[in-house]
Design a protein around this motif. Structure first.
Motif, PDB file in Angstrom:
ATOM      1  N   ASN A 164       0.846  -1.172   0.000  1.00 45.24           N
ATOM      2  CA  ASN A 164       0.000   0.000   0.000  1.00 45.24           C
ATOM      3  C   ASN A 164       0.889   1.232   0.000  1.00 45.24           C
ATOM      4  N   VAL A 165       0.614   2.175  -0.908  1.00 43.63           N
ATOM      5  CA  VAL A 165       1.327   3.447  -0.947  1.00 43.63           C
ATOM      6  C   VAL A 165       0.543   4.454  -0.127  1.00 43.63           C
ATOM      7  N   GLU A 166       1.143   4.974   0.929  1.00 43.67           N
ATOM      8  CA  GLU A 166       0.491   5.945   1.817  1.00 43.67           C
ATOM      9  C   GLU A 166       1.135   7.307   1.607  1.00 43.67           C
ATOM     10  N   LEU A 167       0.319   8.302   1.172  1.00 44.59           N
ATOM     11  CA  LEU A 167       0.801   9.641   0.886  1.00 44.59           C
ATOM     12  C   LEU A 167       0.657  10.520   2.117  1.00 44.59           C
ATOM     13  N   ASP A 168       1.692  11.306   2.389  1.00 41.09           N
ATOM     14  CA  ASP A 168       1.690  12.200   3.553  1.00 41.09           C
ATOM     15  C   ASP A 168       0.563  13.235   3.412  1.00 41.09           C
ATOM     16  N   LYS A 169      -0.158  13.478   4.522  1.00 37.53           N
ATOM     17  CA  LYS A 169      -1.263  14.431   4.496  1.00 37.53           C
ATOM     18  C   LYS A 169      -0.786  15.844   4.181  1.00 37.53           C
ATOM     19  N   GLY A 170       0.521  16.119   4.495  1.00 35.43           N
ATOM     20  CA  GLY A 170       1.041  17.450   4.238  1.00 35.43           C
ATOM     21  C   GLY A 170       1.112  17.787   2.765  1.00 35.43           C
ATOM     22  N   LEU A 171       0.965  16.783   1.888  1.00 42.05           N
ATOM     23  CA  LEU A 171       0.965  17.064   0.457  1.00 42.05           C
ATOM     24  C   LEU A 171      -0.309  17.739  -0.010  1.00 42.05           C
ATOM     25  N   ASN A 172      -1.377  17.620   0.808  1.00 33.06           N
ATOM     26  CA  ASN A 172      -2.655  18.282   0.510  1.00 33.06           C
ATOM     27  C   ASN A 172      -3.144  17.954  -0.905  1.00 33.06           C
ATOM     28  N   LEU A 186       4.544   1.647   1.815  1.00 32.00           N
ATOM     29  CA  LEU A 186       5.380   2.712   1.271  1.00 32.00           C
ATOM     30  C   LEU A 186       4.820   4.049   1.738  1.00 32.00           C
ATOM     31  N   ARG A 187       5.632   4.806   2.493  1.00 27.32           N
ATOM     32  CA  ARG A 187       5.214   6.131   2.964  1.00 27.32           C
ATOM     33  C   ARG A 187       5.957   7.187   2.147  1.00 27.32           C
ATOM     34  N   ILE A 188       5.198   8.106   1.552  1.00 28.92           N
ATOM     35  CA  ILE A 188       5.786   9.118   0.680  1.00 28.92           C
ATOM     36  C   ILE A 188       5.397  10.510   1.158  1.00 28.92           C
ATOM     37  N   SER A 189       6.425  11.340   1.366  1.00 31.11           N
ATOM     38  CA  SER A 189       6.208  12.750   1.692  1.00 31.11           C
ATOM     39  C   SER A 189       6.714  13.592   0.539  1.00 31.11           C
ATOM     40  N   ASN A 190       6.796  14.928   0.740  1.00 27.32           N
ATOM     41  CA  ASN A 190       7.222  15.795  -0.371  1.00 27.32           C
ATOM     42  C   ASN A 190       8.712  15.714  -0.646  1.00 27.32           C
ATOM     43  N   ASN A 191       9.479  15.047   0.230  1.00 27.24           N
ATOM     44  CA  ASN A 191      10.925  14.934  -0.005  1.00 27.24           C
ATOM     45  C   ASN A 191      11.508  13.564   0.325  1.00 27.24           C
ATOM     46  N   ASN A 192      10.643  12.566   0.500  1.00 26.48           N
ATOM     47  CA  ASN A 192      11.181  11.277   0.949  1.00 26.48           C
ATOM     48  C   ASN A 192      10.219  10.134   0.607  1.00 26.48           C
ATOM     49  N   ILE A 193      10.826   8.988   0.274  1.00 26.86           N
ATOM     50  CA  ILE A 193      10.083   7.725   0.132  1.00 26.86           C
ATOM     51  C   ILE A 193      10.615   6.776   1.193  1.00 26.86           C
ATOM     52  N   GLU A 223      15.137 -13.697  -0.066  1.00 24.88           N
ATOM     53  CA  GLU A 223      15.422 -12.267  -0.004  1.00 24.88           C
ATOM     54  C   GLU A 223      15.340 -11.636  -1.391  1.00 24.88           C
ATOM     55  N   TYR A 224      14.768 -10.421  -1.425  1.00 25.95           N
ATOM     56  CA  TYR A 224      14.661  -9.644  -2.651  1.00 25.95           C
ATOM     57  C   TYR A 224      15.061  -8.196  -2.350  1.00 25.95           C
ATOM     58  N   TYR A 225      15.248  -7.445  -3.432  1.00 24.94           N
ATOM     59  CA  TYR A 225      15.332  -5.989  -3.338  1.00 24.94           C
ATOM     60  C   TYR A 225      14.015  -5.413  -3.823  1.00 24.94           C
ATOM     61  N   ILE A 226      13.461  -4.428  -3.083  1.00 23.92           N
ATOM     62  CA  ILE A 226      12.316  -3.675  -3.570  1.00 23.92           C
ATOM     63  C   ILE A 226      12.799  -2.270  -3.879  1.00 23.92           C
ATOM     64  N   GLU A 227      12.542  -1.829  -5.099  1.00 19.15           N
ATOM     65  CA  GLU A 227      13.037  -0.545  -5.567  1.00 19.15           C
ATOM     66  C   GLU A 227      11.853   0.309  -5.999  1.00 19.15           C
ATOM     67  N   VAL A 228      11.737   1.538  -5.439  1.00 23.91           N
ATOM     68  CA  VAL A 228      10.617   2.435  -5.714  1.00 23.91           C
ATOM     69  C   VAL A 228      11.163   3.685  -6.399  1.00 23.91           C
ATOM     70  N   THR A 229      10.573   4.023  -7.566  1.00 24.07           N
ATOM     71  CA  THR A 229      11.028   5.160  -8.363  1.00 24.07           C
ATOM     72  C   THR A 229       9.848   6.088  -8.665  1.00 24.07           C
ATOM     73  N   TYR A 230      10.070   7.385  -8.467  1.00 24.92           N
ATOM     74  CA  TYR A 230       9.075   8.410  -8.833  1.00 24.92           C
ATOM     75  C   TYR A 230       9.485   9.002 -10.172  1.00 24.92           C
ATOM     76  N   ILE A 231       8.608   8.909 -11.165  1.00 22.46           N
ATOM     77  CA  ILE A 231       8.945   9.366 -12.515  1.00 22.46           C
ATOM     78  C   ILE A 231       8.274  10.692 -12.855  1.00 22.46           C
ATOM     79  N   GLY A 232       7.561  11.296 -11.873  1.00 19.02           N
ATOM     80  CA  GLY A 232       6.923  12.587 -12.110  1.00 19.02           C
ATOM     81  C   GLY A 232       7.927  13.727 -12.014  1.00 19.02           C
ATOM     82  N   SER A 233       7.413  14.969 -12.186  1.00 24.93           N
ATOM     83  CA  SER A 233       8.286  16.148 -12.180  1.00 24.93           C
ATOM     84  C   SER A 233       7.949  17.157 -11.092  1.00 24.93           C
TER      85      SER A 233
END
Length: 890
Positions: A778-786, A867-874, A831-841
């Motif tokens: 589940n991708v959880e977006l920080d509320k501060g992103l409004n 996955l917790r995402i804020s305006n400057n961090n994943i 064991e695996y690697y999980i890799e998360v990439t943001y492709i937006g601008s």
């Protein structure tokens, strides 16, 4: 119409005056522009062809349904077409050729078919401006399957008869992909565990024999019987045989196959008259050996009760039943530098093949490779042991050093007693041996140089009588050394050998030349010359010419051979044989041999089969021998259902022999199981859930019942405790195990399960069943992103989630849905690697990668990640978060 007529007259006049400058292509352009009709085009083209002896036109070239050029230069001379060779090579990117002033040599396709084209100008080829033009018929013969030339439309279509370089590259890429896929498959091979003792199998053989000699009216009856045993002992395999009639133990052999780098170790105790002898052998089996007379013998160890076919050029040429687990073939068709196949039929119906190449390499080894030959044999006559040891070591890939030592028991003549009789003393004699072998290839010439020698190390004096004189010669003079060259070039083979002998021997030295030329692949002519020079008498010289040819047609193999003694025609031998294998499993052969200029003649015709319908095996033979008083004999043998055997022998002089017997195999651990051979093993399979993905059964891992397992033609289903048992699995054969898992969400993964038992025992095969796991996130977006709902969906669309293995290879790629949920299924507990990439601008978010470990639980096959995402961090949270799984599935 008037102007059209004037145009045609103008063109005709132009053709007559300027024919070299006017081409068929220009006529085609006039036709395409509608200035002349199709009929007029043909008339003008014909006129142009008659006026022009050599015309160059530009054609559209289509190769293998692909247009490669619109400017393919073609010369037309006297209604014949000539194609530019180098231009053609350029279009298919062909560079595998060499050229000189006289010829061009090509190597076509993946088979490297060699083709030579003579460049001396003739009706088929000419050169112009550094280009080679080849006549279309010859061109098609060399390069094409089909050729179509449309001179009206200036179009050529051709389909090649060989692989182009690009096609070969594609094939290599496909093969590479297959190899990569295969390299990802893990072969798990279960084999016999060497045990101190493992109860094995008994073989009971009993037979009643009825004999009648020539001239007798009544039969004499007798019986024979043997009791055999094969099983695990002292971490090896023991084979024993007891003669029930004579109440004597025959050979008992303890075998350790492939104990070290392809070497075998045998320990045996054998019967020798009324005594018993011990023997120890450590060796690398080559599959054949050569007698001192030059006859090549193929020898193989097989399962007790086996029948073995010797196959040459795809045709069976001989068949033999095993003798206490050994078969030997000495057919005159067995020669050096040939390839033969042994097709081994085991009593339980299993069939496998082994290739034998009779190539003389004089024990040449690879770099740092060892080969050992050790034999320790008891001689009951002297109650002593004799020893023979050879060691070969590859200093480089081309140079081998060999050392040897032998300790023999010999009776040494020491003189005469007072009665004049020769007196002897039994002594141990020590002998040293050395071998230096160098071989390789230079400019297509294969060569081997071999220097070897032996010498007795003792200094005893030996009594000898030479030219009626009594002499005493020291054993120091008992030595010999030999120099040998062997060269192979194309179809030629030359062996030159020179040997010198010490004063102990009557023979002083000898020279041997062996020259052979392969006229065709299976036809050769040879010349052999040998001269032996003696110290006290003249020389012995022998010369021989050999011719051998073998030819296959349909299901027939014909073999004709002769050995011509130049000095003594009485020693000439002529052979003619025919073999036929066209009756399903039946094979017939006719063999004829003439010696002593035809005064001695023997003919033999036989018919035999193997596993006819899995029930009956038989062989029959009719023989005629002129040298044996023109005797005719007949033999017949049949084995029914692998336990009842009937043998009959008849002769035209009235002699008869009949035998009826049984041959029964018993598994001493489970006597109720029906078996057909002793040389087999039991396989116990245990199916379990490999919860930590290590392919090893660990205490506490869950057992899986109801799994269907196939080995050969046997099928078992594991019981409630995940176990199943196979019986009668032949030794020395690798079996692929087919596993069918009826439960969903379970798999073997990349594993392939195989079984190979090298000796009679029970193989424990733990089959790892892989649980298929799902990673839910589940991708959880920080509320501060409004973000509103639409902005959240847009954000989710800009997220890429990759799951990689620890080598960095992508296993699966996922993206969140409109609610930020994602699933990746079909995963293993590892064991695996999980890799998360943001492709937006809109946001400056760096790609993040973390290692996660997926776990198997009996009650749950789903692992979760947040996955917790804020305006400057994943941030990745791999801990079990306590949220309702139903919410993840909304």
């Amino acid at each position: 119409m008037k102007y059209r007529f004037l145009l045609i007259l103008l063109i005709l006049n132009f053709i007559k005056v300027y024919s070299e400058d006017f081409t068929i292509e220009e006529l085609l352009n006039l036709k395409n522009q509608g200035l002349i009709s199709e009929e007029e085009f043909k008339v003008l083209k014909s006129e142009l062809s008659n006026e022009i002896s050599s015309v160059e036109n530009l054609y559209d070239l289509n190769i293998n349904s692909k247009l490669v050029s619109r400017t393919f230069k073609v010369y037309e001379k006297n209604n014949r077409y000539f194609f530019p060779l180098k231009e053609f090579f350029k279009y298919i990117n062909f560079k595998n050729y060499t050229e000189n002033n006289s010829e061009i040599k090509l190597y076509l396709g993946s088979s490297l078919k060699e083709v030579k084209i003579n460049l001396k100008e003739n009706d088929e080829v000419f050169q112009k401006n550094d280009e080679i033009y080849l006549q279309s018929n010859k061109f098609s013969e060399i390069f094409l399957n089909t050729l179509t030339i449309n001179s009206d439309e200036l179009l050529i279509r051709m389909y090649l008869s060989f692989d182009t370089p690009s096609e070969i590259t594609q094939l290599l890429d496909i093969s590479k992909d297959k190899l990569l896929r295969k390299s990802n498959e893990e072969d798990i091979i279960y084999s016999s565990e060497r045990k101190l003792f493992d109860l094995g199998y008994a073989r009971i053989q009993l037979g009643q024999v009825f004999d009648k000699s020539a001239g007798q009216k009544k039969y004499k009856d007798s019986w024979d019987g043997n009791l055999g045993y094969q099983g695990g002992l002292l971490y090896g395999e023991i084979t024993a045989d007891y003669d029930l009639k004579e109440k004597e133990l025959n050979t008992v052999r303890l075998e350790y196959n492939d104990i070290w780098q392809g070497h075998n170790l045998d320990v045996e105790n054998r019967r020798s008259g009324n005594n018993r002898e011990w023997g120890i052998f450590f060796y690398k089996d080559r599959g054949y050996y050569e007698t001192t007379g030059g006859q090549v013998i193929i020898r193989e160890s097989v399962t007790l009760g086996s029948r073995v076919e010797l196959i040459y050029m795809g045709t069976p040429i001989d068949i033999k039943d095993d003798d206490n687990g050994i078969v030997e073939f000495d057919s005159p068709l067995i020669r050096t530098d040939r390839t033969y196949t042994l097709k081994i039929y085991e009593p339980d119906g299993k069939i496998y093949e082994k290739e034998i190449k009779t190539v003389q390499d004089y024990n040449l080894q690879q770099k740092n490779q060892f080969e050992y030959k050790l034999a320790l044999n008891e001689n009951s006559q002297y109650n002593r042991y004799k020893t023979d040891v050879d060691v070969f070591y590859g200093v480089t890939n081309n140079f081998t050093v060999g050392f040897g030592y032998s300790r023999d028991i010999e009776d040494i003549q020491i003189g005469r007693d007072y009665t004049g009789n020769i007196k002897t003393e039994t002594k141990y004699l020590n002998n040293a041996k050395i071998d230096l072998v160098y071989g390789g290839t230079y400019n297509a010439v294969s060569y081997i140089f071999n220097i070897s020698g032996t010498k007795t190390l003792n200094s005893y004096n030996s009594y000898k009588e030479i030219n009626s004189e009594e002499k005493s010669i020291s054993l120091d003079e008992r030595y010999s050394y030999k120099y040998l060259n062997q060269f192979n070039y194309l179809k030629w083979k030359l062996i030159y050998e020179h040997e010198e002998f010490g004063d102990f021997y009557e023979e002083k030295n000898r020279d041997r030349i062996d020259l052979k030329y392969d006229i065709f692949s299976n036809t050769d002519v040879g010349y052999k010359y040998e001269v032996k020079r003696y110290r006290y008498k003249g020389n012995d010289t022998s010369e021989q010419i050999t011719i051998d040819t073998d030819y296959t047609w349909n299901k027939f193999l014909f073999s004709i051979g002769t050995s011509l003694d130049i000095n003594d025609s009485e020693s000439n031998e002529y052979r003619a044989s025919a073999y036929y294998s066209g009756w399903e499993r039946l094979t017939g052969r006719l063999e004829n041999v003439w010696t002593k200029n035809g005064d001695e003649y023997e003919s033999r015709i036989s018919l035999y089969n193997n596993s006819f319908g899995g029930f009956v095996d038989f062989s029959t033979e009719l023989a005629y021998s002129k040298q044996d008083k023109e005797r005719v004999s007949f033999k017949f043998s049949v084995k029914i259902d692998n336990w009842l055997k009937l043998d009959t022998g008849l002769s035209d002089d009235g002699a008869q022999n009949h035998r009826i017997g049984i041959d029964k195999i018993v598994d001493l651990k489970n006597p109720t199981v029906k078996l057909n051979t002793m040389d087999n093993s039991r396989v116990k399979v245990i199916t379990f859930i490999d919860s930590n993905n290590n392919d090893i059964y660990d205490i506490g891992e869950e057992i899986v019942p109801g799994v269907e397992v196939n080995i050969g033609d046997q099928i078992v289903v594991t019981n409630d405790i995940g176990e199943g048992m196979f019986y009668g699995i032949g030794n020395g054969i690798i079996y692929d195990m087919k596993v069918t898992i009826k439960k969903p969400s379970y798999t073997l993964g990349n594993n392939k399960i195989k079984i190979k038992s090298n000796f009679s025992s029970t193989v424990d095969a733990y089959i790892p069943i892989k649980p298929m796991l799902t990673l839910s996130g589940n991708v959880e977006l920080d509320k501060g992103l409004n973000l509103d709902s639409d902005e959240k969906v847009e954000f989710y669309n800009d997220i890429i989630i990759e799951l990689k293995d620890l080598d960095g290879n992508v296993v699966e790629t996922a993206a969140p849905d409109n609610e930020g949920l994602f699933d990746i299924s079909g995963l293993f507990p590892k064991e695996y690697y999980i890799e998360v990439t943001y492709i937006g601008s809109k946001y400056d978010l760096k790609t993040i990668r973390e290692e996660i470990e997926l776990h198997y639980s009996k009650n749950n096959s789903i692992n979760t990640v947040l996955l917790r995402i804020s305006n400057n961090n994943i941030a990745i949270n791999t801990s079990e978060y306590k949220k309702n799984m139903a919410r993840l599935r909304r």
